[in-house]
Design an enzyme around this catalytic site. Structure first.
Site, PDB file in Angstrom:
ATOM      1  N   ASP A   1      19.554   6.512  -5.156  1.00 20.08           N
ATOM      2  CA  ASP A   1      19.587   6.705  -6.598  1.00 20.08           C
ATOM      3  C   ASP A   1      20.892   6.162  -7.168  1.00 20.08           C
ATOM      4  O   ASP A   1      21.983   6.605  -6.776  1.00 20.08           O
ATOM      5  CB  ASP A   1      19.437   8.195  -6.934  1.00 20.08           C
TER       6      ASP A   1
ATOM      7  N   HIS B   1      24.716   6.798 -19.992  1.00 15.52           N
ATOM      8  CA  HIS B   1      24.575   8.078 -19.282  1.00 15.52           C
ATOM      9  C   HIS B   1      25.906   8.447 -18.614  1.00 15.52           C
ATOM     10  O   HIS B   1      26.395   9.568 -18.753  1.00 15.52           O
ATOM     11  CB  HIS B   1      23.459   7.963 -18.240  1.00 15.52           C
TER      12      HIS B   1
ATOM     13  N   GLU C   1      15.583  14.128 -14.775  1.00 13.89           N
ATOM     14  CA  GLU C   1      16.274  12.880 -15.095  1.00 13.89           C
ATOM     15  C   GLU C   1      15.221  11.786 -15.187  1.00 13.89           C
ATOM     16  O   GLU C   1      14.474  11.550 -14.233  1.00 13.89           O
ATOM     17  CB  GLU C   1      17.324  12.531 -14.030  1.00 13.89           C
TER      18      GLU C   1
ATOM     19  N   GLU D   1      13.954   8.227 -14.996  1.00 11.51           N
ATOM     20  CA  GLU D   1      14.459   7.044 -14.314  1.00 11.51           C
ATOM     21  C   GLU D   1      13.342   6.040 -14.041  1.00 11.51           C
ATOM     22  O   GLU D   1      12.164   6.376 -14.065  1.00 11.51           O
ATOM     23  CB  GLU D   1      15.088   7.444 -12.966  1.00 11.51           C
TER      24      GLU D   1
ATOM     25  N   ASP E   1      14.113  12.510 -11.234  1.00  7.80           N
ATOM     26  CA  ASP E   1      15.072  13.020 -10.248  1.00  7.80           C
ATOM     27  C   ASP E   1      15.478  14.438 -10.669  1.00  7.80           C
ATOM     28  O   ASP E   1      16.523  14.640 -11.282  1.00  7.80           O
ATOM     29  CB  ASP E   1      16.290  12.073 -10.210  1.00  7.80           C
TER      30      ASP E   1
ATOM     31  N   ARG F   1      21.512  21.808 -11.840  1.00 11.68           N
ATOM     32  CA  ARG F   1      22.916  21.546 -12.195  1.00 11.68           C
ATOM     33  C   ARG F   1      23.866  22.609 -11.673  1.00 11.68           C
ATOM     34  O   ARG F   1      25.033  22.311 -11.383  1.00 11.68           O
ATOM     35  CB  ARG F   1      23.052  21.451 -13.726  1.00 11.68           C
TER      36      ARG F   1
ATOM     37  N   LYS G   1      19.551  18.238  -5.550  1.00 14.02           N
ATOM     38  CA  LYS G   1      18.592  17.189  -5.919  1.00 14.02           C
ATOM     39  C   LYS G   1      17.486  16.998  -4.884  1.00 14.02           C
ATOM     40  O   LYS G   1      16.420  16.480  -5.220  1.00 14.02           O
ATOM     41  CB  LYS G   1      19.328  15.865  -6.127  1.00 14.02           C
TER      42      LYS G   1
ATOM     43  N   GLU H   1      22.768  15.941 -20.783  1.00 12.31           N
ATOM     44  CA  GLU H   1      23.325  15.236 -21.933  1.00 12.31           C
ATOM     45  C   GLU H   1      22.857  15.834 -23.256  1.00 12.31           C
ATOM     46  O   GLU H   1      23.661  16.057 -24.158  1.00 12.31           O
ATOM     47  CB  GLU H   1      22.907  13.755 -21.906  1.00 12.31           C
TER      48      GLU H   1
HETATM   49 CA    CA Z   1      19.515  10.612 -10.804  1.00 12.63          CA
END
Ligand code: CA
Length: 433
Positions: free
Chosen positions: A132, A139, A205, A207, A239, A243, A259, A380
Site C-alpha cells: 500500500d 492526503h 480508506e 483507494e 484499506d 486508527r 490494518k 481527514e
Molecule cells: Ca492505505
C-alpha cells in the site's frame, strides 16, 4: 490523451448503454462453480463463463497455454503469461461479443452467458503480495497537518514513493462483511496498561489497486519505461484502518494490526486496456519541487501515466437503510491528482531487486484532493475524530459504527468514448462483541 474511439456495440442484450460495462470494458471476475470457481468476463448485466467457453473450443484460436489459463480458478496463470497472452484474449472476446459476430458464434456463446445477479462472484486473483503506497500528496499533507502542523510533509515525500507491505491473506472480495477488530490501544486516564478492546476509531480508506501481470525475477528491477506493461488492471480497494490500534502500534515500524484485519477489493478487475482513453498527464510538479531521480523519471509516463478516474465514497447506516434511503455521498476524489504514477510505484518497488509476482496488488493509498470534500477517509474528514461529519440523514459520524456500510464507486468518462464504471467495492462493519 488518445483520440476518441467509436463506442463498440455488442449483440448481448442490455450491453450497450451508458452503464459503464459495455464492450469497451470487459472486466474479469470469477464465479463460484460447485467447489471451485470459473473465470468470467462481464458484459452489461451478463457474465460470460470463460472456463466453459474455453472448454467448448470457443477460444481455440488462442495459444493452448492461454486456453488452459482461462480454465484456472484465478487469473494468476494468465497474468504470469504476460501481455502477449491477455491482449489476444481481450481481442478475441471483443470480437466474439461484437455486434457483427456470426450467428453460429452467438448461439454457442449464449449457453455460457449468465445474469450477474444469478452468479456468486468471488475474487479472481490470489495475491501473494499486497503493498500500500501513499501516493496522494493532498492526503499526506492533510494527515501530516493533524500530527505535525509545523511540517506536514516529511522531507522524503517528494523523492520516494512511500509504502508499507500489507497483508495479502486478509484481502477479501468486496461484499464480504468486515469484523470490527479488537486490539491494543493507548493507555488513557492515567491507566498503567493499554486497553484491549474492539477498535473505536474504525475508518475506511478509498483507494485504487493495481493488479500486477508477470512481475519480475528476484534481483531484476523493472525499468520505469517498461513498468506500464507490467500492470494488468485495476480495482477499487478499501484499506480499512483502526486508527486507535494504529496510533499505539505504528512507531517505529509502521502499520500492522490496525490494518491487517481486512482489506476489501472489488471482485471485478478492469483491464488497463479499457482505461487507455482515460490516461492523462501525471500531476505536474511545482517548480520548487525536486525532480524525481532518473529511475523514477520517464517522459511517456509524465505525458500519460495518470488515470482520470473519479472515485466516490458513500455510506449507509442501520438508520438510513431502515428509512429506505440510498447510500449517502460523503466524499468524491479523482486519481488524476496523485503525486506518483503506477509506473513509478512499480519501478520503485522493484528498484532494490524485490520481485513482484502475478496477481500482486499495489494500492495507491487514500485518494484525496485539495478540497475537504475530496478527502478519502474519516481521519481527514473529521480531523482525527474531533469534528464529526453530519450525514445527509442528520446522523453524525466521527468514526464508523457497527452496521455502517461503505461503498466505493469509480467512474471514467470522456466525450466521444463509452464510459467505464469500476465495480463498486462494498463492505459492512459488524461487531464481535
Ligand atoms: Ca492505505
Amino acid at each position: 490523451m488518445r483520440e476518441p474511439l467509436e463506442p463498440l456495440q455488442s449483440w448481448v442484450e442490455g450491453a450497450n448503454g451508458p452503464h459503464g460495462f459495455g464492450l469497451n470494458h470487459l472486466p474479469y471476475g470469477a464465479m463460484r462453480h460447485q467447489d471451485t470457481a470459473h473465470l468470467c468476463v462481464r458484459i452489461g448485466e451478463m457474465v460470460l463463463d470463460l472456463h466453459a467457453a474455453a472448454k467448448d473450443g470457443l477460444l481455440d484460436s488462442l495459444a493452448t497455454e492461454v486456453q488452459r489459463a482461462c480454465q484456472q480458478p484465478v487469473l494468476n496463470t494468465l497474468l504470469a503469461l504476460g501481455s502477449s497472452a491477455w491482449i489476444p484474449l481481450r481481442e478475441l472476446l471483443t470480437a466474439l461479443l461484437a455486434e457483427d459476430s456470426s450467428g453460429a458464434t452467438k448461439t454457442r456463446l449464449d449457453w455460457f452467458l449468465h445474469f450477474v445477479e444469478h452468479c456468486e462472484i468471488v475474487l479472481p486473483i490470489a495475491p501473494r503480495g499486497y503493498t500500500d503506497f501513499y501516493a496522494s500528496i493532498d492526503h499526506a499533507r492533510r494527515v501530516g497537518e493533524l500530527f505535525r502542523p509545523d511540517a506536514p510533509l516529511l522531507p522524503n515525500y517528494k523523492h520516494v514513493p512511500i509504502a508499507y507491505n500489507g497483508r495479502p491473506s486478509s484481502v477479501v472480495a468486496g461484499g464480504t462483511a468486515v469484523r470490527r477488530p479488537w486490539g491494543q490501544t493507548r493507555p488513557v486516564g492515567g491507566a498503567e496498561q493499554p486497553g484491549f478492546e474492539p477498535a473505536a476509531a474504525l475508518d475506511y480508506e478509498a483507494e485504487l489497486a493495481f493488479v500486477m501481470g508477470a512481475g519480475n525475477e528476484l534481483g531484476s528491477p523493472i525499468a520505469i519505461g517498461e513498468a506500464r506493461e507490467h500492470v494488468f488492471g485495476v480495482a477499487l480497494l478499501n484499506d480499512w484502518s483502526a486508527r486507535d490500534i494504529q496510533a499505539w502500534e505504528y512507531q517505529p515500524l509502521g502499520p500492522f494490526l490496525g490494518k491487517s484485519f481486512a482489506t476489501s477489493l472489488s471482485p471485478w478487475i478492469t483491464p488497463m486496456a479499457a482505461l487507455e482513453p482515460f490516461r492523462v498527464a501525471a500531476r505536474a510538479r511545482a517548480e520548487s519541487d525536486p525532480l524525481p531521480l532518473p529511475y523514477l523519471a520517464d517522459e511517456g509516463d509524465e505525458e500519460e501515466g495518470a488515470l482520470d478516474i473519479a472515485i466516490e465514497v458513500r455510506i449507509s447506516t442501520m438508520a438510513s437503510r431502515a428509512a429506505g434511503l440510498a447510500p449517502m455521498l460523503i466524499s468524491h476524489g479523482n486519481t488524476r491528482g496523485l503525486y506518483w504514477t503506477a509506473a513509478q510505484m512499480v519501478a520503485h518497488h522493484t528498484s532494490n531487486g524485490c520481485n513482484l509476482e502475478p496477481g500482486d496488488v499495489l494500492a495507491t493509498g487514500t485518494v484525496s484532493g485539495v478540497e475537504r470534500e475530496s478527502a478519502g477517509c474519516l481521519l481527514e474528514l473529521t480531523r482525527n475524530g474531533t469534528e464529526p461529519v453530519t450525514l445527509p440523514n442528520g446522523e453524525e459520524r466521527a468514526w464508523l459504527q457497527d452496521g455502517d456500510e461503505v461503498t466505493l464507486a469509480g467512474w471514467c468518462e470522456r466525450d466521444g468514448v463509452a464510459p467505464v464504471a469500476l465495480e463498486e467495492c462494498v463492505g459492512r462493519v459488524w461487531s464481535s462483541r
